[in-house]
Design a protein around this motif. Structure first.
Motif, short mmCIF file in Angstrom:
data_model
loop_
_atom_site.label_atom_id
_atom_site.label_comp_id
_atom_site.label_asym_id
_atom_site.label_seq_id
_atom_site.Cartn_x
_atom_site.Cartn_y
_atom_site.Cartn_z
N ALA A 323 23.49 -39.37 17.44
CA ALA A 323 22.26 -39.27 16.66
C ALA A 323 21.33 -40.45 16.95
O ALA A 323 20.11 -40.26 17.12
N GLN A 324 21.89 -41.63 17.05
CA GLN A 324 21.07 -42.81 17.37
C GLN A 324 20.43 -42.68 18.75
O GLN A 324 19.27 -43.06 18.94
N VAL A 327 17.51 -40.22 18.52
CA VAL A 327 16.38 -40.78 17.78
C VAL A 327 15.74 -41.95 18.52
O VAL A 327 14.53 -41.99 18.73
N ASN A 328 16.56 -42.91 18.93
CA ASN A 328 16.02 -44.18 19.44
C ASN A 328 15.70 -44.16 20.93
O ASN A 328 14.83 -44.92 21.38
N TYR A 329 16.40 -43.34 21.71
CA TYR A 329 16.17 -43.33 23.16
C TYR A 329 15.46 -42.07 23.64
O TYR A 329 14.67 -42.12 24.58
N LEU A 330 15.75 -40.93 23.01
CA LEU A 330 15.07 -39.70 23.41
C LEU A 330 13.83 -39.44 22.54
O LEU A 330 13.04 -38.53 22.85
N LYS A 331 13.68 -40.20 21.47
CA LYS A 331 12.51 -40.11 20.59
C LYS A 331 12.35 -38.71 20.00
O LYS A 331 11.27 -38.12 20.04
N THR A 332 13.44 -38.20 19.45
CA THR A 332 13.46 -36.92 18.73
C THR A 332 12.67 -35.82 19.44
O THR A 332 11.62 -35.38 18.96
N PRO A 333 13.16 -35.34 20.58
CA PRO A 333 12.44 -34.28 21.30
C PRO A 333 12.28 -33.03 20.44
O PRO A 333 13.06 -32.77 19.52
N ASP A 334 11.28 -32.23 20.79
CA ASP A 334 11.05 -30.99 20.05
C ASP A 334 12.17 -29.99 20.25
O ASP A 334 12.48 -29.20 19.36
N ALA A 365 22.67 -36.27 10.63
CA ALA A 365 22.70 -37.66 11.10
C ALA A 365 21.38 -38.05 11.76
O ALA A 365 20.90 -39.18 11.61
N ILE A 366 20.78 -37.11 12.51
CA ILE A 366 19.49 -37.37 13.14
C ILE A 366 18.41 -37.54 12.07
O ILE A 366 17.56 -38.45 12.14
N GLU A 367 18.42 -36.67 11.09
CA GLU A 367 17.40 -36.74 10.02
C GLU A 367 17.49 -38.08 9.29
O GLU A 367 16.47 -38.71 9.00
N ALA A 369 18.84 -40.95 10.51
CA ALA A 369 18.50 -42.05 11.42
C ALA A 369 17.01 -42.13 11.72
O ALA A 369 16.47 -43.19 11.98
N SER A 370 16.34 -40.96 11.71
CA SER A 370 14.92 -40.91 12.08
C SER A 370 13.99 -41.04 10.88
O SER A 370 12.77 -41.13 11.06
N GLY A 371 14.56 -41.01 9.68
CA GLY A 371 13.72 -41.10 8.50
C GLY A 371 13.02 -39.80 8.16
O GLY A 371 11.95 -39.82 7.55
N GLY A 372 13.61 -38.64 8.59
CA GLY A 372 13.06 -37.39 8.11
C GLY A 372 12.82 -36.30 9.13
O GLY A 372 12.36 -35.21 8.75
N PHE A 373 13.08 -36.53 10.41
CA PHE A 373 12.89 -35.45 11.40
C PHE A 373 14.01 -34.43 11.24
O PHE A 373 15.18 -34.74 11.45
N ALA A 374 13.63 -33.21 10.89
CA ALA A 374 14.60 -32.18 10.57
C ALA A 374 14.75 -31.20 11.72
O ALA A 374 13.77 -30.71 12.28
N TYR A 375 16.00 -30.90 12.07
CA TYR A 375 16.32 -29.98 13.16
C TYR A 375 17.08 -28.77 12.64
O TYR A 375 17.96 -28.88 11.78
N ASN A 376 16.76 -27.62 13.20
CA ASN A 376 17.60 -26.44 13.12
C ASN A 376 18.43 -26.36 14.40
O ASN A 376 18.21 -27.12 15.35
N PHE A 377 19.35 -25.42 14.44
CA PHE A 377 20.18 -25.27 15.63
C PHE A 377 20.49 -23.80 15.85
O PHE A 377 20.37 -22.97 14.95
N THR A 378 20.89 -23.49 17.09
CA THR A 378 21.34 -22.14 17.41
C THR A 378 22.33 -22.20 18.56
O THR A 378 22.28 -23.11 19.39
N TYR A 379 23.24 -21.22 18.58
CA TYR A 379 24.26 -21.13 19.63
C TYR A 379 24.92 -19.77 19.51
O TYR A 379 24.68 -19.01 18.57
N VAL A 380 25.76 -19.44 20.47
CA VAL A 380 26.64 -18.27 20.39
C VAL A 380 28.06 -18.78 20.55
O VAL A 380 28.39 -19.41 21.55
#
Length: 627
Positions: A323-324, A327-334, A365-367, A369-380
């Protein structure tokens, strides 16, 4: 014994009809001794080093032929434990000439076995080590052996064997020949530099002050076409029983190293007289964060890709570290392509295949560490035990996506055994879905994960394919007997490349302007057949090339002596440079791309993954070729 006495003794023994060979004659000018399997009597040499199972000797009269080693290993634990024999002693020994290897895939080591010492003729004889590159040829920088026919990465592999061809040594031209010509020699590496990380035994790859090729900005050597850096040599276990450091890093400078050249565990190596000592390390310890940050709109979105190595929610420290990094190196990509995502209880082998907990734990953990950037996810989810990786872990590919920027377009997930289909006009039948999951090309390997996305700032659509092709397990040593070396799993990856590329090509046939991003761990170098086949068949463009990344800085992995690129990102050809021909004003839409070396640069224990992540910034707007 004085020199006159030595001459008198040798004259007497020869007059008595005792056969004597020089060490150079035993070694010969090929990989295998011409006297293999024969008894050798009255071999005379100076002891240069002792190990736990034998000792090394060099001819009393130093040889002058750089193509032939005048030193040899004498195998015998009793001899090694004999306290009356020490470095600097001149001994006369008899024994059997033998070619030894512990595995059929390795090169042979020429040695003398079943030794019997006839005499100790002198003590305290000084032997100056050969300084590599000064008293020897400089190690060749590109080719390993003539048997590779100019390309160590050529396919098919294993067309010939060193042990069968036994070519004449050309140490000025070929790396394996060079190190074989120094087998048994006491050598010194001046001004060594670490080009790899120690393995669990402390073995560390280095180069000295000789000429190198492929040097990147961190001091490592990058694999490039036809060049896998034979000038590197591994430093093995110290002969005095000390331990090499375990925290050596890429680019570290070391004290001069003196030891004997040996062949073991599939590689030529130098066994140092004492442990490796680190003098200085590269600064900064870690790279800068990516310079690529999202604009929040379709014309400037960021896409990351990261193999997060057996990621499970069970290992909370690993969750936090990944997560760090995001957040800190990839800068929370879209959008983030993930590989090696395990199921919800990690490597517990109980039939669990869901990764909902795994991915929601990472998103939380990303949310935080980043102070609020929220991610959804998907997979099969895969079929249990069907995709390889750690037993019970059920690794798969997955996506994280910023819920304020992206959404799946018309979500309609497929099952784990259902093949996605390209419909008329380019739409996909399932979203997300897998590419041909029952195809034998993907047996015990991850199936490519496809998805279609829409940006929330407008009706902009693009496709993604997340891959984790079969591993290189079963590869032979690059110093090994098979030439070219066996590239483990390459046939599977060639087949996977074909299936993946054909699916992408089908989308582009239906929608020539489709924007497709393919990324992940391809487990292959960019210039080797699976990748070149994929590019030509799909017409996808490598972002390293599109973005103009220096060839020597294209790496995401560190293995043995090579920094290498196994992780790639490709895009469909509808993006620039073709678009630039339509509208030069759109030059700013040319994709940008960066590898972030957060794992290759640090010590082994500080790695979060064995792969580096990467980040791209690109125009993901529909109709991006129009102003």
């Amino acid at each position: 014994m004085k020199a006159a006495s030595l001459l008198s003794w040798l004259t007497t023994t020869l007059a008595a009809g005792v056969s004597a060979l020089t060490i150079g004659e035993i070694n010969g000018n090929r990989f295998l001794s011409p006297y293999n399997g024969q008894d050798a009597s009255n071999v005379t040499g100076i002891v240069t080093a002792k190990g736990p199972d034998g000792l090394w000797v060099r001819s009393v009269r130093k040889g002058c032929d750089r193509h032939v080693s005048d030193a040899i290993y004498i195998y015998g634990s009793a001899l090694a434990k004999n306290a009356s024999i020490n470095s600097g002693d001149v001994i006369v020994v008899s024994g059997k000439v033998s070619e030894y290897r512990s595995n059929k895939d390795y090169l042979y080591l020429t040695q003398i076995t079943s030794p019997k010492v006839a005499a100790i003729l002198e003590h305290g004889k000084q032997v100056a080590p050969k300084v590599i590159g000064k008293d020897t040829y400089s190690p060749p920088t590109e080719q390993y052996t003539s048997l590779d026919e100019g390309d160590v990465f050529a396919f098919p592999n294993n067309k010939s064997l060193v042990s069968a061809a036994n070519p004449v040594l050309a140490p000025e031209e070929y790396g394996l020949d060079f190190w074989e010509s120094l087998s048994g020699q006491l050598v010194t590496v001046k001004s060594p530099r670490a080009i790899g990380k120690p393995n669990k035994y402390g073995d560390t790859w280095v180069v000295g002050d000789w000429k190198t090729s492929g040097e990147n900005g961190r001091g490592g050597l990058t694999t490039t076409p036809t060049d896998s850096n034979p000038e590197g040599i591994v430093i093995g276990s110290p002969l005095d029983g000390s331990k090499n450091p375990s925290d050596t890093k890429l680019g570290d400078t070391l004290e001069d190293i003196t030891g004997v050249v040996y062949q073991a565990f599939g590689f030529y190596r130098i066994l140092p007289l004492t442990k490796v000592v680190v003098v200085a390390s590269q600064e900064p310890v870690l790279p800068s964060s990516t310079s690529l940050t999202s604009d929040g709109v379709c014309s400037g979105l960021t896409v990351g890709s990261y193999n997060i190595e057996n990621f499970s929610p069970v290992d909370t420290a690993h969750v936090e570290a990944v997560a760090q990094h995001i957040v800190n190196y990839l800068k929370t990509p879209d959008l983030v392509f993930l590989q090696e995502v395990q199921d919800d209880n990690g490597a517990v082998d109980d039939g669990t295949v869901s990764s909902d907990l795994t991915l929601s734990t990472l998103a939380a953990a990303i949310e935080k560490a980043s102070g609020g950037f929220a991610y959804n996810f998907t997979y099969v989810a895969p079929v249990n035990k069907n995709d390889g990786g750690a037993p019970g872990g059920n690794i798969r590919t997955a996506y994280l996506f910023r819920r304020d920027v992206l959404a799946l377009r018309d979500p309609n997930p497929a099952g784990s055994t259902v093949a996605n289909e390209v419909l008329p006009g380019g739409a996909l039948k399932y979203n997300p879905g897998l590419i041909d999951p029952t195809n034998e090309a993907f047996t015990n390997s991850r199936k490519p994960l496809t998805a279609v996305w829409q940006t929330l700032d407008g009706n902009n659509t693009f496709y993604t394919v997340n891959v984790h092709w079969g591993s290189k397990g079963g590869s032979s040593s690059i110093h090994g007997d098979a030439r070219p070396p066996v590239n483990g799993g390459v046939e599977d990856r060639i087949a996977q490349a074909e299936v993946t590329a054909d699916f992408i090509a089908a989308i582009l046939t239906e929608d020539p302007e489709a924007h497709i991003i393919t990324s992940g761990d391809f487990n292959e170098y960019p210039f080797v057949k699976p990748i070149t086949d994929f590019e030509s068949r799909s017409q996808m463009e490598d972002l390293d090339a599109v973005a103009g990344i220096d060839v020597l800085e294209r790496y995401s992995y560190l293995y043995d002596m090579n920094t290498q690129e196994l992780d790639h990102m490709f895009e469909s050809p509808a993006n620039p440079p073709r678009c630039l021909e339509v509208s030069p004003a759109l030059a700013k839409t040319k994709p940008q791309f960066e590898h972030i070396h957060v794992n290759t640069w640090v010590a082994y224990d500080d790695m979060v993954s064995d792969h580096d992540p990467s980040v791209a910034k690109m125009n993901l707007c529909s109709g991006r070729c129009h102003s």
